[in-house]
Structures are given as C-alpha cells and as structure tokens.
Motif scaffolding. Sequence first.
Motif, PDB file in Angstrom:
ATOM      1  N   LYS A 261     128.640 -14.640 -25.112  1.00  0.00           N
ATOM      2  CA  LYS A 261     127.429 -13.929 -25.543  1.00  0.00           C
ATOM      3  C   LYS A 261     127.618 -13.357 -26.941  1.00  0.00           C
ATOM      4  O   LYS A 261     126.739 -13.484 -27.811  1.00  0.00           O
ATOM      5  N   ASN A 262     128.759 -12.738 -27.185  1.00  0.00           N
ATOM      6  CA  ASN A 262     129.015 -12.138 -28.500  1.00  0.00           C
ATOM      7  C   ASN A 262     129.155 -13.177 -29.606  1.00  0.00           C
ATOM      8  O   ASN A 262     128.833 -12.920 -30.768  1.00  0.00           O
ATOM      9  N   SER A 263     129.618 -14.366 -29.236  1.00  0.00           N
ATOM     10  CA  SER A 263     129.844 -15.407 -30.242  1.00  0.00           C
ATOM     11  C   SER A 263     128.543 -16.036 -30.731  1.00  0.00           C
ATOM     12  O   SER A 263     128.491 -16.599 -31.823  1.00  0.00           O
ATOM     13  N   ASN A 264     127.492 -16.014 -29.905  1.00  0.00           N
ATOM     14  CA  ASN A 264     126.183 -16.564 -30.262  1.00  0.00           C
ATOM     15  C   ASN A 264     126.189 -18.086 -30.398  1.00  0.00           C
ATOM     16  O   ASN A 264     125.355 -18.662 -31.106  1.00  0.00           O
ATOM     17  N   ILE A 265     127.123 -18.766 -29.714  1.00  0.00           N
ATOM     18  CA  ILE A 265     127.145 -20.225 -29.788  1.00  0.00           C
ATOM     19  C   ILE A 265     126.079 -20.820 -28.872  1.00  0.00           C
ATOM     20  O   ILE A 265     125.539 -20.150 -27.999  1.00  0.00           O
ATOM     21  N   ASN A 266     125.786 -22.096 -29.087  1.00  0.00           N
ATOM     22  CA  ASN A 266     124.806 -22.845 -28.302  1.00  0.00           C
ATOM     23  C   ASN A 266     125.515 -23.733 -27.282  1.00  0.00           C
ATOM     24  O   ASN A 266     126.684 -24.086 -27.456  1.00  0.00           O
ATOM     25  N   PHE A 267     124.772 -24.130 -26.257  1.00  0.00           N
ATOM     26  CA  PHE A 267     125.322 -24.986 -25.208  1.00  0.00           C
ATOM     27  C   PHE A 267     124.403 -26.176 -24.967  1.00  0.00           C
ATOM     28  O   PHE A 267     123.179 -26.044 -24.971  1.00  0.00           O
ATOM     29  N   ILE A 268     125.016 -27.337 -24.748  1.00  0.00           N
ATOM     30  CA  ILE A 268     124.278 -28.522 -24.335  1.00  0.00           C
ATOM     31  C   ILE A 268     124.872 -29.031 -23.035  1.00  0.00           C
ATOM     32  O   ILE A 268     126.085 -29.234 -22.929  1.00  0.00           O
ATOM     33  N   SER A 269     124.011 -29.223 -22.051  1.00  0.00           N
ATOM     34  CA  SER A 269     124.414 -29.852 -20.792  1.00  0.00           C
ATOM     35  C   SER A 269     123.748 -31.215 -20.705  1.00  0.00           C
ATOM     36  O   SER A 269     122.600 -31.389 -21.120  1.00  0.00           O
ATOM     37  N   CYS A 270     124.481 -32.181 -20.166  1.00  0.00           N
ATOM     38  CA  CYS A 270     123.959 -33.536 -19.964  1.00  0.00           C
ATOM     39  C   CYS A 270     124.045 -33.839 -18.468  1.00  0.00           C
ATOM     40  O   CYS A 270     124.989 -34.497 -18.011  1.00  0.00           O
ATOM     41  N   ALA A 299     122.116 -15.015 -18.751  1.00  0.00           N
ATOM     42  CA  ALA A 299     122.898 -14.123 -19.610  1.00  0.00           C
ATOM     43  C   ALA A 299     122.339 -14.066 -21.033  1.00  0.00           C
ATOM     44  O   ALA A 299     122.903 -13.378 -21.887  1.00  0.00           O
ATOM     45  N   GLY A 300     121.249 -14.794 -21.296  1.00  0.00           N
ATOM     46  CA  GLY A 300     120.601 -14.726 -22.599  1.00  0.00           C
ATOM     47  C   GLY A 300     121.162 -15.667 -23.633  1.00  0.00           C
ATOM     48  O   GLY A 300     120.937 -15.467 -24.844  1.00  0.00           O
ATOM     49  N   MET A 301     121.876 -16.700 -23.202  1.00  0.00           N
ATOM     50  CA  MET A 301     122.443 -17.656 -24.155  1.00  0.00           C
ATOM     51  C   MET A 301     121.537 -18.873 -24.319  1.00  0.00           C
ATOM     52  O   MET A 301     120.722 -19.172 -23.447  1.00  0.00           O
ATOM     53  N   ASN A 302     121.690 -19.558 -25.424  1.00  0.00           N
ATOM     54  CA  ASN A 302     120.838 -20.712 -25.723  1.00  0.00           C
ATOM     55  C   ASN A 302     121.436 -21.973 -25.115  1.00  0.00           C
ATOM     56  O   ASN A 302     122.552 -22.368 -25.447  1.00  0.00           O
ATOM     57  N   VAL A 303     120.670 -22.599 -24.231  1.00  0.00           N
ATOM     58  CA  VAL A 303     121.115 -23.801 -23.526  1.00  0.00           C
ATOM     59  C   VAL A 303     120.031 -24.864 -23.655  1.00  0.00           C
ATOM     60  O   VAL A 303     118.846 -24.572 -23.519  1.00  0.00           O
ATOM     61  N   CYS A 304     120.448 -26.100 -23.910  1.00  0.00           N
ATOM     62  CA  CYS A 304     119.500 -27.206 -23.933  1.00  0.00           C
ATOM     63  C   CYS A 304     120.105 -28.406 -23.221  1.00  0.00           C
ATOM     64  O   CYS A 304     121.273 -28.386 -22.820  1.00  0.00           O
ATOM     65  N   LEU A 305     119.289 -29.449 -23.058  1.00  0.00           N
ATOM     66  CA  LEU A 305     119.691 -30.607 -22.268  1.00  0.00           C
ATOM     67  C   LEU A 305     119.627 -31.877 -23.105  1.00  0.00           C
ATOM     68  O   LEU A 305     118.709 -32.059 -23.906  1.00  0.00           O
ATOM     69  N   GLY A 306     120.615 -32.770 -22.900  1.00  0.00           N
ATOM     70  CA  GLY A 306     120.624 -34.060 -23.560  1.00  0.00           C
ATOM     71  C   GLY A 306     120.869 -35.179 -22.569  1.00  0.00           C
ATOM     72  O   GLY A 306     121.314 -34.958 -21.442  1.00  0.00           O
ATOM     73  N   GLN A 307     120.591 -36.416 -23.019  1.00  0.00           N
ATOM     74  CA  GLN A 307     120.786 -37.575 -22.147  1.00  0.00           C
ATOM     75  C   GLN A 307     122.207 -38.118 -22.230  1.00  0.00           C
ATOM     76  O   GLN A 307     122.680 -38.746 -21.298  1.00  0.00           O
ATOM     77  N   ASP A 308     122.871 -37.922 -23.362  1.00  0.00           N
ATOM     78  CA  ASP A 308     124.254 -38.339 -23.583  1.00  0.00           C
ATOM     79  C   ASP A 308     124.366 -39.840 -23.799  1.00  0.00           C
ATOM     80  O   ASP A 308     124.865 -40.281 -24.828  1.00  0.00           O
ATOM     81  N   SER A 309     123.905 -40.636 -22.837  1.00  0.00           N
ATOM     82  CA  SER A 309     124.103 -42.075 -22.922  1.00  0.00           C
ATOM     83  C   SER A 309     122.862 -42.826 -22.457  1.00  0.00           C
ATOM     84  O   SER A 309     122.115 -42.341 -21.602  1.00  0.00           O
ATOM     85  N   ILE A 310     122.681 -44.020 -23.007  1.00  0.00           N
ATOM     86  CA  ILE A 310     121.698 -44.967 -22.502  1.00  0.00           C
ATOM     87  C   ILE A 310     122.389 -46.317 -22.396  1.00  0.00           C
ATOM     88  O   ILE A 310     122.718 -46.948 -23.408  1.00  0.00           O
ATOM     89  N   PHE A 311     122.693 -46.723 -21.184  1.00  0.00           N
ATOM     90  CA  PHE A 311     123.279 -48.035 -20.892  1.00  0.00           C
ATOM     91  C   PHE A 311     124.539 -48.280 -21.714  1.00  0.00           C
ATOM     92  O   PHE A 311     124.624 -49.202 -22.505  1.00  0.00           O
ATOM     93  N   ASP A 312     125.549 -47.420 -21.507  1.00  0.00           N
ATOM     94  CA  ASP A 312     126.816 -47.585 -22.217  1.00  0.00           C
ATOM     95  C   ASP A 312     127.973 -47.484 -21.224  1.00  0.00           C
ATOM     96  O   ASP A 312     127.735 -47.379 -20.010  1.00  0.00           O
TER      97      ASP A 312
END
Length: 416
Positions: A261-270, A299-312
């Motif tokens: 939280k203090n670091s203010n980093i972002n997160f991506i989940s796939c 906890a108030g952190m920035n989280v977003c979603l990605g696909q990671d892969s397409i047919f690999d």
Amino acid sequence: MEIINARLRHQPELFTVTIKDGIFTHITPQTQAITISEGQIDAQENLLCAPFVEPHIHLDAALTAGQPEWNQSGTLFEGIERWRQRKPMLNEDDIYQRVISTIELLVQQGVQAIRTHADTTDPSLVGVKTLCAIRDELKDKIQIQVVAFPQDGMLSYPNGLALMEQALEVGADVVGGIPHFEYTRELGEESVKTLIGLARKYDRLVDVHCDEIDDPNSRFLECLAYEALKYDMGHKVTASHTTAMHSYDNAYCSKLFRLLKNSNINFISCPTESIHLQGRFDTYPKRRGVTRVKELLEAGMNVCLGQDSIFDPWYSLGNGKLLRTLDFALHICQMMGYQDYRQALDLITENSAKTLCLEGYGIAVGNSANCILLEGEDDYSVIRRQGEVLLSIRQGEIIMERQAAKILTPNYVKTN
C-alpha cells in the motif's frame, strides 16, 4: 459527430456525447430518448465506455501453440521450454504477420491500448525490434507499449543484462524482469535492484513477472515494492501475476500489504492463464493459484486484468475478449456481489489505464475521443450477457462497428 441515447457508467440518465476534431467537446444529459438525425450515431441506450486496455500480453509468442511441440504438462516451465524451441524459428516476417493478426483480433474486441512483453533472451532481439516497429507503424490506430522482458532471466542468461540495455536503447518502453526464474534467490534480488536502476537510468516504466509460482517462499514482490518505495516511483511500477501470494500465509500477507500500500505499485492478474498454469504440483486440496485480487482491491490498491496469452505455448486458447477474462476473474476470485459487478469494468478500463500511465483517458470533455459502445445498459448487464462490443471510436474516427449501432453517415471503412 454526435452519439445520442447513450448510457454512461454509474449515471441514470441518457446522454448526448459530442465529438469535434478528435476531442470530446460536450457531454449533455437527455431528459428522454431522442430520434436520430443526419450525422448522429444512435447508441440505442447501450453503454458508452472508455476503451478496453490490454495491460499484459505476449504478442511475440501469439499464435505459436504446438510449434514445434505442444505443452503437454500444462506447466509454466514446460511452456518456457516449448518457447525456447520456437525461438530459433523467429524472424521479422513471422512475428509481424502473427502480431498484426492478434492486434486486429484485439481491436475487434474494443481494445485500444496494449502492453506487450517481448523476449530479450534472444541475441538477435528480433521480437523487441519488430514490436517497436509495429508500435510506431500503428500509433494512430492503437497505443502499444513494449516491455523488454528477459524470459530466461536477466542475470542467469548469458549476456542477459547487456541484451536488456540494448533493448531499451532500441526503444522498449518498459523494463521487465522475472526474478523467481533466476538461478538463485540472491540473483533474483539483484535482478530487481538492477531493473529498477535501468528504469531510472533510461526513464522507463517497470513491469515485472513477479513470483509467478506456487512456492510460498518466493517473495520477490517485497523486494520490488521496497525499491519502488525507496525511489518514490510506485505509480510507474507494476507487479504482474504475483501468484505465489495465493500460497502466502495470512500473517505474512498482513505485513506485506502495509508495504504494498505504501509503495503505490500496480498489480496485473491474468486469471485465465494462472488458473491453468498454477497448482500443477498439487493433488488435493488444489490451489487456484491466482493472486489476491479481491483483497488487494479492498486494501485500496490498483489492480487490473490481462489475457497474457493467445494460442501460445503457455495457453492454447484465447480469443481477444477481455470481457471473458473479467468473467473468469469474478468467478475465480469470488467477487460475485452486486457491488463487485458495479465496479467490475474498472478492471479492464480505468485501472489498466492507470497501470500503463495513459494520459487523457476516459469519457470527459477535453479528452481524446476514444470510446467503445457495449451491448448492455450498465456494468452488470454487460458482464451478465457478455455483451458484444458494438462500436469502437478512436480520436473521433470509427475503427470498428457491428450491426447493432445505427449509423447514418457511412464515411468510414466497416470491419466485421
């Protein structure tokens, strides 16, 4: 251009949205639905939304599943081995044709910004060079960020650090890393400090494949967050995957979250890829192997979603639909309350834009006229129906349109 009878997120009224010279100039509430006239687009009470953003994908590897062999075990590590077999076949034309096909697939699904990783553990750096060239070629159609990503380790691969610097000099926008795949913990920690140093030296963003493993002792996330905090650059730093967090005990996580939280980093989940790759060494009970998306958000952190892969080699499905990825995430992460639905589109729009540090993003007067029209009247209905992307407008120009939106000024190229 005017878009009439549009729904906007979290607003009860219908709206007329006016676009001039590629900019949103007026956003006007309507008291009732109005009849379409010349030069207008009738949204038909569907949801006008900021464009989808794909924050984590590997375009250089897209459409290569089974070449030359399939990943039979389904593990992350066999995927890396299969990709190692495929790399000698790479050339500029091969990468270009596959990447263009995949980008077109994403554009058809409402994506207007992409962050793609490009493997630097290849002495030719053909992936990095080709993706940077495609980024520049398509800059008016779609925004692309290229990550210099050391798939086989920055410090464990021969000449890996020099190749990373060369990739940044070629023009990669983001510094990547994979500390859990370095040979030792010490090398992993050193790689995190090194990549942060490179980001500061070259003034780049950071996106690290961090703790993409089931090992509860893989804790490079704390190293990354501390370095981001130390140099006050958290908003420019992203931790992708962090699947080991699914295996951390709660006592450790309670301490870790304070730092995060203090670091203010972002997160991506796939989530589609993680649910497939992780937990492969378990019998039962069997871990989901997806990071703590719900808890990070709470906890108030920035989280977003990605696909990671397409047919690999890591994931042999994928169709470019971020709404599918979002649907998976809501189920896997047990985010099925109505309030979760009301905010869900943030995970593939606003939160992703924040992660990529995009400027002028969103439907607001003065911003670039980038938007998509979704089948449904609000977040909940779009997600429940898995509604189609009906229209995609970039800088005031229609780049994709499907049948449902009635257009009276057909002065564009229609793509289906």
